[in-house]
Design a protein around this motif. Sequence first.
Motif, PDB file in Angstrom:
ATOM      1  N   GLU A  18      -8.561   3.151  -6.048  1.00 40.81           N
ATOM      2  CA  GLU A  18      -7.402   3.151  -6.944  1.00 40.81           C
ATOM      3  C   GLU A  18      -6.266   2.303  -6.385  1.00 40.81           C
ATOM      4  O   GLU A  18      -5.520   1.683  -7.144  1.00 40.81           O
ATOM      5  N   ILE A  19      -6.125   2.288  -5.073  1.00 39.02           N
ATOM      6  CA  ILE A  19      -5.112   1.430  -4.450  1.00 39.02           C
ATOM      7  C   ILE A  19      -5.458  -0.026  -4.711  1.00 39.02           C
ATOM      8  O   ILE A  19      -4.596  -0.826  -5.090  1.00 39.02           O
ATOM      9  N   VAL A  20      -6.732  -0.377  -4.535  1.00 38.08           N
ATOM     10  CA  VAL A  20      -7.180  -1.744  -4.816  1.00 38.08           C
ATOM     11  C   VAL A  20      -6.895  -2.089  -6.276  1.00 38.08           C
ATOM     12  O   VAL A  20      -6.380  -3.172  -6.575  1.00 38.08           O
ATOM     13  N   GLU A  21      -7.212  -1.188  -7.196  1.00 41.88           N
ATOM     14  CA  GLU A  21      -6.963  -1.428  -8.624  1.00 41.88           C
ATOM     15  C   GLU A  21      -5.480  -1.630  -8.903  1.00 41.88           C
ATOM     16  O   GLU A  21      -5.097  -2.526  -9.668  1.00 41.88           O
ATOM     17  N   ALA A  22      -4.622  -0.798  -8.292  1.00 45.37           N
ATOM     18  CA  ALA A  22      -3.174  -0.909  -8.521  1.00 45.37           C
ATOM     19  C   ALA A  22      -2.647  -2.255  -8.024  1.00 45.37           C
ATOM     20  O   ALA A  22      -1.848  -2.903  -8.703  1.00 45.37           O
ATOM     21  N   LEU A  23      -3.097  -2.680  -6.847  1.00 40.06           N
ATOM     22  CA  LEU A  23      -2.637  -3.951  -6.308  1.00 40.06           C
ATOM     23  C   LEU A  23      -3.191  -5.123  -7.108  1.00 40.06           C
ATOM     24  O   LEU A  23      -2.467  -6.083  -7.403  1.00 40.06           O
ATOM     25  N   THR A  24      -4.449  -5.041  -7.482  1.00 37.81           N
ATOM     26  CA  THR A  24      -5.066  -6.101  -8.273  1.00 37.81           C
ATOM     27  C   THR A  24      -4.382  -6.226  -9.638  1.00 37.81           C
ATOM     28  O   THR A  24      -4.169  -7.333 -10.132  1.00 37.81           O
ATOM     29  N   ALA A  25      -4.005  -5.098 -10.223  1.00 34.61           N
ATOM     30  CA  ALA A  25      -3.313  -5.117 -11.518  1.00 34.61           C
ATOM     31  C   ALA A  25      -1.969  -5.839 -11.420  1.00 34.61           C
ATOM     32  O   ALA A  25      -1.457  -6.343 -12.421  1.00 34.61           O
ATOM     33  N   CYS A  26      -1.407  -5.892 -10.228  1.00 39.60           N
ATOM     34  CA  CYS A  26      -0.134  -6.593 -10.003  1.00 39.60           C
ATOM     35  C   CYS A  26      -0.371  -8.004  -9.452  1.00 39.60           C
ATOM     36  O   CYS A  26       0.528  -8.606  -8.860  1.00 39.60           O
TER      37      CYS A  26
ATOM     38  N   VAL B  65       0.848  -1.199   0.000  1.00 43.20           N
ATOM     39  CA  VAL B  65       0.000   0.000   0.000  1.00 43.20           C
ATOM     40  C   VAL B  65       0.882   1.246   0.000  1.00 43.20           C
ATOM     41  O   VAL B  65       0.645   2.183  -0.763  1.00 43.20           O
ATOM     42  N   LEU B  66       1.899   1.255   0.837  1.00 48.00           N
ATOM     43  CA  LEU B  66       2.814   2.401   0.847  1.00 48.00           C
ATOM     44  C   LEU B  66       3.465   2.577  -0.526  1.00 48.00           C
ATOM     45  O   LEU B  66       3.561   3.699  -1.034  1.00 48.00           O
ATOM     46  N   ALA B  67       3.891   1.478  -1.137  1.00 46.60           N
ATOM     47  CA  ALA B  67       4.523   1.557  -2.457  1.00 46.60           C
ATOM     48  C   ALA B  67       3.548   2.082  -3.504  1.00 46.60           C
ATOM     49  O   ALA B  67       3.942   2.829  -4.403  1.00 46.60           O
ATOM     50  N   SER B  68       2.278   1.730  -3.374  1.00 43.55           N
ATOM     51  CA  SER B  68       1.289   2.200  -4.351  1.00 43.55           C
ATOM     52  C   SER B  68       1.075   3.705  -4.255  1.00 43.55           C
ATOM     53  O   SER B  68       0.598   4.323  -5.212  1.00 43.55           O
ATOM     54  N   LEU B  69       1.433   4.292  -3.133  1.00 44.90           N
ATOM     55  CA  LEU B  69       1.275   5.733  -2.927  1.00 44.90           C
ATOM     56  C   LEU B  69       2.573   6.510  -3.127  1.00 44.90           C
ATOM     57  O   LEU B  69       2.586   7.726  -3.001  1.00 44.90           O
ATOM     58  N   GLU B  70       3.639   5.815  -3.448  1.00 40.80           N
ATOM     59  CA  GLU B  70       4.943   6.468  -3.546  1.00 40.80           C
ATOM     60  C   GLU B  70       4.972   7.547  -4.629  1.00 40.80           C
ATOM     61  O   GLU B  70       5.519   8.628  -4.412  1.00 40.80           O
ATOM     62  N   GLN B  71       4.411   7.281  -5.782  1.00 38.43           N
ATOM     63  CA  GLN B  71       4.473   8.211  -6.903  1.00 38.43           C
ATOM     64  C   GLN B  71       3.154   8.923  -7.190  1.00 38.43           C
ATOM     65  O   GLN B  71       3.143   9.887  -7.955  1.00 38.43           O
ATOM     66  N   HIS B  72       2.052   8.398  -6.627  1.00 35.52           N
ATOM     67  CA  HIS B  72       0.729   8.918  -6.978  1.00 35.52           C
ATOM     68  C   HIS B  72      -0.153   9.076  -5.754  1.00 35.52           C
ATOM     69  O   HIS B  72      -0.180   8.200  -4.900  1.00 35.52           O
ATOM     70  N   ARG B  73      -0.890  10.178  -5.708  1.00 34.67           N
ATOM     71  CA  ARG B  73      -1.969  10.309  -4.732  1.00 34.67           C
ATOM     72  C   ARG B  73      -3.106   9.430  -5.248  1.00 34.67           C
ATOM     73  O   ARG B  73      -3.423   9.469  -6.426  1.00 34.67           O
ATOM     74  N   ARG B  74      -3.684   8.630  -4.370  1.00 38.41           N
ATOM     75  CA  ARG B  74      -4.750   7.723  -4.794  1.00 38.41           C
ATOM     76  C   ARG B  74      -5.835   7.665  -3.731  1.00 38.41           C
ATOM     77  O   ARG B  74      -5.564   7.882  -2.556  1.00 38.41           O
ATOM     78  N   TYR B  75      -7.033   7.343  -4.180  1.00 35.93           N
ATOM     79  CA  TYR B  75      -8.089   7.037  -3.220  1.00 35.93           C
ATOM     80  C   TYR B  75      -8.172   5.517  -3.103  1.00 35.93           C
ATOM     81  O   TYR B  75      -7.536   4.781  -3.871  1.00 35.93           O
TER      82      TYR B  75
END
Length: 107
Positions: A32-40, A19-29
């Motif tokens: 969007e965090i769920v989408e980023a993790l699911t995409a990986c 979760v921290l890594a998903s926020l490193e470069q982008h502000r997300r709600y």
Amino acid sequence: MTEDAKLVALRRGMLEPLVLASLEQHRRYAAEIVEALTACDFPVLEGTLYPLLNRLRRDGLVEHEWQESTSGPPRKYLALTADGHTQLERFRDYWTSLTHTLTNVGN
């Protein structure tokens, strides 16, 4: 504990660093965090995520800002704080150490 349960426990322990890594470069709600993790290929549900996000905010690792949305109610966008960036780097350093140990312990 079955092998599957062991892998689930390991995955659960990885949620905070990811979760921290998903926020490193982008502000997300949260969605969007769920989408980023699911995409990986890292499965996570919003219901699992919200308690973690609240704890990260209380711990000073993330901050949030409400922003208006063109497609619904305002959204709470999250970003890493300076302490969040530091914690992520600590997780990465420790992960590198663990990976090295796991790779070399039998050699």
